[in-house]
Design a protein around this motif. Structure first.
Motif, short mmCIF file in Angstrom:
data_model
loop_
_atom_site.label_atom_id
_atom_site.label_comp_id
_atom_site.label_asym_id
_atom_site.label_seq_id
_atom_site.Cartn_x
_atom_site.Cartn_y
_atom_site.Cartn_z
N UNK A 119 -11.46 2.91 -14.74
CA UNK A 119 -10.44 1.88 -14.59
C UNK A 119 -11.06 0.55 -14.14
N UNK A 120 -10.41 -0.55 -14.52
CA UNK A 120 -10.87 -1.87 -14.06
C UNK A 120 -10.88 -1.93 -12.53
N UNK A 121 -9.86 -1.29 -11.91
CA UNK A 121 -9.79 -1.31 -10.44
C UNK A 121 -11.01 -0.64 -9.82
N UNK A 122 -11.52 0.40 -10.47
CA UNK A 122 -12.73 1.06 -9.96
C UNK A 122 -13.92 0.11 -10.01
N UNK A 123 -14.05 -0.62 -11.10
CA UNK A 123 -15.17 -1.55 -11.22
C UNK A 123 -15.08 -2.65 -10.16
N UNK A 124 -13.86 -3.10 -9.87
CA UNK A 124 -13.71 -4.11 -8.83
C UNK A 124 -14.09 -3.55 -7.46
N UNK A 133 -23.07 -3.06 0.64
CA UNK A 133 -23.83 -1.84 0.92
C UNK A 133 -24.77 -1.53 -0.23
N UNK A 134 -25.93 -0.93 0.09
CA UNK A 134 -26.94 -0.71 -0.95
C UNK A 134 -27.17 0.77 -1.27
N UNK A 135 -26.17 1.62 -1.01
CA UNK A 135 -26.30 3.03 -1.35
C UNK A 135 -26.27 3.20 -2.87
N UNK A 136 -27.02 4.19 -3.35
CA UNK A 136 -27.11 4.42 -4.79
C UNK A 136 -25.85 5.03 -5.35
N UNK A 137 -25.18 5.87 -4.55
CA UNK A 137 -24.02 6.62 -5.01
C UNK A 137 -22.78 6.22 -4.22
N UNK A 138 -21.67 6.04 -4.93
CA UNK A 138 -20.38 5.76 -4.31
C UNK A 138 -19.36 6.75 -4.85
N UNK A 139 -18.87 7.64 -3.98
CA UNK A 139 -17.89 8.64 -4.35
C UNK A 139 -16.57 8.30 -3.65
N UNK A 140 -15.56 7.84 -4.38
CA UNK A 140 -14.30 7.43 -3.75
C UNK A 140 -13.49 8.64 -3.29
N UNK A 141 -12.80 8.50 -2.17
CA UNK A 141 -11.93 9.54 -1.63
C UNK A 141 -10.61 8.91 -1.20
N UNK A 142 -9.60 9.76 -0.97
CA UNK A 142 -8.29 9.18 -0.63
C UNK A 142 -8.24 8.67 0.80
N UNK A 143 -9.12 9.16 1.67
CA UNK A 143 -9.27 8.60 3.01
C UNK A 143 -10.55 9.14 3.63
N UNK A 328 -14.67 10.98 -10.63
CA UNK A 328 -15.59 10.15 -9.83
C UNK A 328 -15.25 8.68 -9.83
N UNK A 329 -14.35 8.23 -10.69
CA UNK A 329 -13.98 6.81 -10.67
C UNK A 329 -12.60 6.56 -10.08
N UNK A 330 -12.06 7.58 -9.38
CA UNK A 330 -10.86 7.32 -8.58
C UNK A 330 -10.79 8.20 -7.34
N UNK A 331 -11.24 9.45 -7.44
CA UNK A 331 -11.41 10.30 -6.27
C UNK A 331 -10.21 10.42 -5.35
N UNK A 332 -9.01 10.46 -5.87
CA UNK A 332 -7.84 10.60 -5.01
C UNK A 332 -7.10 9.31 -4.76
N UNK A 333 -7.67 8.18 -5.14
CA UNK A 333 -7.00 6.89 -4.97
C UNK A 333 -6.33 6.46 -6.27
N UNK A 334 -5.16 5.86 -6.15
CA UNK A 334 -4.55 5.19 -7.29
C UNK A 334 -5.31 3.91 -7.59
N UNK A 335 -5.20 3.42 -8.81
CA UNK A 335 -5.88 2.18 -9.16
C UNK A 335 -5.46 1.03 -8.28
N UNK A 336 -4.17 0.97 -7.94
CA UNK A 336 -3.68 -0.13 -7.09
C UNK A 336 -4.32 -0.08 -5.70
#
Length: 547
Positions: A119-124, A133-143, A328-336
């Motif tokens: 999603x575009x929201x994920x890219x933002x 932050x300079x971590x190589x991996x970003x795994x989104x979670x709902x909290x 991996x591009x939303x991980x429990x979060x809505x785009x909004x």
């Protein structure tokens, strides 16, 4: 809204500060100004700190009587988490997801797409994240606690041992749920005197690492369990060097990373000229893993992430993420929500916002100290912590003095606060860790004006007066003493007048009033109907139902 005047209310007439008619006031980049008449200039800067926003929408507050609040508290089993939000006047229970979002965040939420993948929201969100932050991996979670659960499920187990400057409730619970051992290594008196009471004790850390039995080290910045105190960059650097020499991963619990960066900038002389973004990047470079609740310094109502450097560990956790949270591009979060966090990260690192937030906390702490109310000083960046141990010195830990003070704040003025002591961590654990019994008043971000804080100060002073007069009694757990994270769900009652409940924290000894309070609720309220008579341990004025 009333301005904050360098630690005092801006009540003085400012006529003497009005410049001559032909002198022009020119704003400067640092928020100050200079006066210029074309021939000479004089530096000038306002002493007041104002909220760096204006109000566009309001939500009315519900006012209740003292008798109504005493009744609501009894129905809730004396657990403030069980109080209905509509029965709370000013809510300082937590700063997690409770703040006001900006017009830019709401606009981003409307524009966000809800695509399942990419999603575009994920890219933002990813772009905003990588700015800081300079971590190589970003795994989104709902909290944040979802990130903790993923991490400790992978690293934990009965043989695992985790050490930290101080574990907060869900971090400890997620680690211990795997059978692991958690050890707190809070900073020294010298750290606290230097304004960095959130530091990890480096000597004790060195000794722990020397045993070869440490699975990972966690630094929470700011240190929520330790009175909201910041961690210095020099302490992080030293801890990072020790961990890397021992090949032990260092984890940043960074939900209040921006507030911590602000204190590094203002309290650590070597970093005084660095920008907030530069300090955040310097912090993140020292860690191998980061857990994040975006409900704090993401300025969002939900969201979080798990960030990593190690490819093998990240790949394993990515599998767990997909299985339990989402792709991996939303991980429990809505785009909004991802869009709101992307904007929130930029707003949370603005110096004017951080200065206002830290000054607001300091303002309340200073006034409470002036009234003789014991608080943790120097204040941190997200909350004022009352020292219930000092307010109720004759109430033992087993009778939960922090919860008793928190209940008094609610009955006296409708304030909802959070106990951070024996109820949250257990009396034995609190004693072993040398914790004070604290009551945290966490400030929702961009929510309340100075008038609200002035009112809260009056309520805290009133509660302290009742404590000194012997009108606030300890508490005893009636149900849920052995539940995980019991402070969220346990029911309680005040000890009886004779103190016969001393040390009793189980269901035994609970009177008919508590059994009634656990029955069917009135009007849908959790906790059951009010007892026929007020609990014996409440002050006489509460028992009488006076408004």
């Amino acid at each position: 809204m009333i301005a904050l005047l360098g630690g005092a209310l801006a009540t003085r007439a400012m006529a003497s500060a009005v410049p001559p008619p032909r002198v022009h006031i020119v704003p400067t980049a640092d928020g100050g100004a200079h006066e210029s008449d074309g021939a000479a200039s004089v530096s000038w800067a306002p002493r007041s700190r104002i909220e760096p926003f204006r109000i566009k929408m309001v939500e009315p507050l519900k006012f209740t009587t003292r008798a109504q609040r005493a009744d609501a508290l009894a129905h809730a089993g004396y657990n403030l988490f069980r109080i209905e939000a509509d029965d709370v006047l000013l809510d300082f229970l937590t700063d997690s997801g409770t703040g006001a979002m900006s017009c830019a965040q709401w606009a981003a939420m409307i524009e966000a797409d809800e695509s399942y993948a990419g999603a575009r929201a994920w890219r933002k969100l990813e772009t905003s994240f990588r700015r800081l932050f300079d971590f190589a991996w970003l795994l989104p979670t709902h909290q944040g606690r979802a990130a903790e659960r993923l991490l400790f499920a992978e690293l934990g187990g009965p043989s695992a041992r985790f050490v930290a400057n101080a574990f907060f409730d869900t971090t400890r619970a997620n680690a211990e749920a795997t059978g692991a051992t958690c050890v707190d290594l809070p900073g020294t008196a010298a750290d606290h005197a230097a304004g960095f009471g959130g530091n990890i004790d480096l000597d004790r850390l060195r000794a722990e690492l020397a045993t070869g039995g440490v699975t990972a080290v966690v630094i929470t910045a700011t240190n929520n369990a330790g009175g909201g105190q910041p961690v210095s960059l020099s302490n992080m650097r030293a801890a990072s060097a020790l961990c890397r020499a021992a090949s032990v991963p260092l984890v940043l619990d960074g939900c209040r990373f921006a507030e911590n960066a602000h204190f590094i900038r203002t309290r650590e002389p070597a970093m005084a000229s660095a920008s907030i973004d530069e300090i955040v990047r310097a912090m993140s470079a020292l860690f191998d893993v980061m857990t994040m609740s975006a409900k704090k310094d993401g300025l969002s109502n939900t969201g979080g992430w798990l960030a990593l450097r190690d490819d093998a560990l990240a790949t394993r956790l990515q599998g767990r993420l997909i299985m339990t949270e989402g792709f991996t591009t939303y991980g429990g979060m809505a785009g909004r929500d991802m869009a709101a966090v992307a904007v929130g990260l930029e707003e949370a690192t603005r110096p004017e916002y951080l200065e206002y937030r830290a000054r607001t906390v300091a303002y309340m702490a200073e006034r409470l100290v002036a009234h003789g109310v014991p608080v943790v000083t120097p204040p941190g960046g997200h909350a004022v912590y009352l020292d219930a141990s000092a307010m109720l010195p004759d109430v033992p830990r087993a009778q939960f003095p922090g919860q008793a003070v928190a209940c008094a704040l609610y009955v006296e003025g409708g304030l909802r606060a959070c106990e951070v002591g024996a109820l949250m961590f257990g009396a034995d654990a609190a004693e072993a860790a040398g914790r004070r019994e604290l009551v945290r008043l966490a400030f929702p971000r961009r929510m309340y004006t100075q008038a609200h804080f002035d009112f809260a100060i009056e309520v805290c002073v009133r509660a302290h007066e009742l404590c000194k007069a012997g009108q606030v009694r300890g508490m005893v757990i009636t149900q849920g003493a052995d539940s995980p994270l019991r402070h969220f769900s346990a029911t309680m009652r005040p000890v009886d007048d004779a103190g016969a409940d001393a040390g009793r924290t189980g269901a035994a000894g609970a009177g008919a009033d508590v059994r009634a309070a656990r029955g069917a609720g009135r009007g849908g309220r959790r906790g059951g109907p009010a007892p026929s008579g007020a609990p014996a341990g409440m002050p006489a004025e509460v028992r009488s139902g006076a408004a």
